[in-house]
Write a protein that holds these residues in place. Structure first.
Motif, PDB file in Angstrom:
ATOM      1  N   GLU B  73       0.831  -1.212   0.000  1.00  0.00           N
ATOM      2  CA  GLU B  73       0.000   0.000   0.000  1.00  0.00           C
ATOM      3  C   GLU B  73       0.868   1.266   0.000  1.00  0.00           C
ATOM      4  O   GLU B  73       0.564   2.242  -0.692  1.00  0.00           O
ATOM      5  CB  GLU B  73      -0.936   0.005   1.207  1.00  0.00           C
ATOM      6  N   LEU B 122     -13.759   4.838   7.172  1.00  0.00           N
ATOM      7  CA  LEU B 122     -14.829   4.178   7.922  1.00  0.00           C
ATOM      8  C   LEU B 122     -16.036   5.103   8.146  1.00  0.00           C
ATOM      9  O   LEU B 122     -17.085   4.646   8.604  1.00  0.00           O
ATOM     10  CB  LEU B 122     -14.313   3.690   9.288  1.00  0.00           C
ATOM     11  N   ILE B 127     -17.755   5.226   3.170  1.00  0.00           N
ATOM     12  CA  ILE B 127     -17.678   3.766   3.197  1.00  0.00           C
ATOM     13  C   ILE B 127     -17.791   3.157   1.802  1.00  0.00           C
ATOM     14  O   ILE B 127     -17.215   2.106   1.523  1.00  0.00           O
ATOM     15  CB  ILE B 127     -18.760   3.189   4.152  1.00  0.00           C
ATOM     16  N   LYS B 129     -16.758   4.672  -0.983  1.00  0.00           N
ATOM     17  CA  LYS B 129     -15.806   5.262  -1.922  1.00  0.00           C
ATOM     18  C   LYS B 129     -14.869   4.174  -2.436  1.00  0.00           C
ATOM     19  O   LYS B 129     -14.580   3.205  -1.739  1.00  0.00           O
ATOM     20  CB  LYS B 129     -15.021   6.381  -1.242  1.00  0.00           C
ATOM     21  N   THR B 130     -14.417   4.356  -3.657  1.00  0.00           N
ATOM     22  CA  THR B 130     -13.618   3.293  -4.276  1.00  0.00           C
ATOM     23  C   THR B 130     -12.125   3.444  -3.998  1.00  0.00           C
ATOM     24  O   THR B 130     -11.330   2.616  -4.426  1.00  0.00           O
ATOM     25  CB  THR B 130     -13.852   3.282  -5.800  1.00  0.00           C
ATOM     26  N   ARG B 133      -8.278   3.943   1.074  1.00  0.00           N
ATOM     27  CA  ARG B 133      -8.117   2.997   2.195  1.00  0.00           C
ATOM     28  C   ARG B 133      -6.664   2.605   2.441  1.00  0.00           C
ATOM     29  O   ARG B 133      -6.385   1.855   3.391  1.00  0.00           O
ATOM     30  CB  ARG B 133      -8.944   1.733   1.930  1.00  0.00           C
ATOM     31  N   GLY B 134      -5.752   3.059   1.613  1.00  0.00           N
ATOM     32  CA  GLY B 134      -4.356   2.627   1.708  1.00  0.00           C
ATOM     33  C   GLY B 134      -3.708   2.945   3.052  1.00  0.00           C
ATOM     34  O   GLY B 134      -3.179   2.057   3.727  1.00  0.00           O
ATOM     35  N   PHE B 136      -5.113   3.830   5.786  1.00  0.00           N
ATOM     36  CA  PHE B 136      -5.874   3.171   6.853  1.00  0.00           C
ATOM     37  C   PHE B 136      -5.404   1.717   7.036  1.00  0.00           C
ATOM     38  O   PHE B 136      -5.192   1.258   8.168  1.00  0.00           O
ATOM     39  CB  PHE B 136      -7.368   3.202   6.520  1.00  0.00           C
ATOM     40  N   LEU B 137      -5.230   1.004   5.931  1.00  0.00           N
ATOM     41  CA  LEU B 137      -4.774  -0.387   6.021  1.00  0.00           C
ATOM     42  C   LEU B 137      -3.357  -0.455   6.584  1.00  0.00           C
ATOM     43  O   LEU B 137      -3.046  -1.321   7.409  1.00  0.00           O
ATOM     44  CB  LEU B 137      -4.836  -1.059   4.643  1.00  0.00           C
TER      45      LEU B 137
END
Lengths: 112, 174
Positions: B73, B122, B127, B129-130, B133-134, B136-137
């Motif tokens: 990520e 989150l 939630i 959205k495409t 999240r990078g 966050f992960l």
């Protein structure tokens, strides 16, 4: 990533295997879902039982497929999550957004 | 962000652009550095290298997966969002393994990430959205994450403790 689809009682089951990641499986999945929608097939069951790796791009692609199908009046559900994919969807709180199934026959029936 | 050339000093080695050759140092403190092109191949190579080094460092299978995903990520961020596939910009990838930690640093030569603008993936409005999240992960998988943006690029430091999170981390060791 390998992907194929079959029809069972009016439901398109998309069997995915391998990785859904940036530059590898994301585009393939997107193209498959678009093709099904263009043929009027709006009941889609993504079988992820053989998907052993997914990254943030792959997660984004699942979300995109979900919303695209829903916006066209269809339904997209997930089947047979591996532990890795299950855990990722839990972490990202997407597990409750998707309709996740673990039995194919029951999943197919749930569309009707 | 300028990446200074390094010689074989103090456990450091600098490999040629785009090459991923690994070297195991017979030292307590092991350190290796790569300078990579801004390509998708770099993302895959970074992930594979992280998997190997984390396994060699003695992490368990689940932790190896977490580390490799976090590095993937971070590499995606560096190649896509930082350097924007610019062939004139490089990505630096450093691994430092000690008895306590595995420290991984990924640096790009982009405009510098604005940390304040990273959305909470989150949040209900995000939630579906495409993307986004990078980071966050990465934070979910690593014990410590330090992001240092500047006008010369962004450097992100990922730390995984060998024996689980220490006091002050997300979880205390038993």
């Amino acid at each position: 990533m390998k992907i194929s689809n079959r029809q069972v009682d009016g439901v398109s089951i998309v069997d995915c295997s391998g990785r859904i990641t940036l530059g590898e499986g994301s585009v393939t999945l997107r193209d498959t879902v678009r093709e099904l929608l263009s043929k009027g097939r709006k009941k889609i069951l993504l079988n992820l039982g053989e998907v052993n790796y997914i990254d943030s791009s792959g997660i984004g692609e699942l979300v995109s497929a979900f919303t695209t199908v829903r916006n066209q009046g269809g339904e997209l559900k997930l089947l047979n999550l591996t532990k890795k994919v299950h855990d990722l969807l839990q972490i990202t709180k997407l597990y409750t957004v998707f309709d996740v199934k673990d039995d194919e026959a029951a999943a197919v029936k749930s569309f009707n | 962000m300028r990446f200074p050339a390094r010689g074989n000093e103090d456990g450091w080695i600098r490999f040629g652009v785009g090459k991923l050759i690994h070297k195991i140092f017979a030292m307590t403190k092991q350190r290796v550095s790569y300078t990579l092109d801004s390509t998708l191949e770099t993302v895959d190579n970074a992930e594979q290298t992280a998997t190997r080094i984390a396994a060699e460092a003695g992490f368990e299978e689940d932790e190896v997966m977490q580390i490799s995903m976090a590095v993937r990520e971070a590499a995606i961020n560096a190649v896509l969002h930082g350097n924007a596939y610019d062939p004139g910009k490089k990505v630096r990838l450093d691994f430092e393994s000690t008895a306590r930690d595995l420290v991984i640093t990924i640096a790009d030569q982009g405009k510098g990430l604005d940390v304040s603008k990273i959305p909470d993936p989150l949040a209900p409005e995000n939630i579906l959205k495409t993307s986004g999240r990078g980071i966050f992960l990465i934070r979910s998988f690593m014990d410590e994450v330090h992001i240092h943006p500047s006008h010369e690029g962004t450097e992100i430091k990922l730390i995984k403790h060998v024996h689980g999170p220490t006091v002050g981390g997300k979880e205390a060791s038993p």
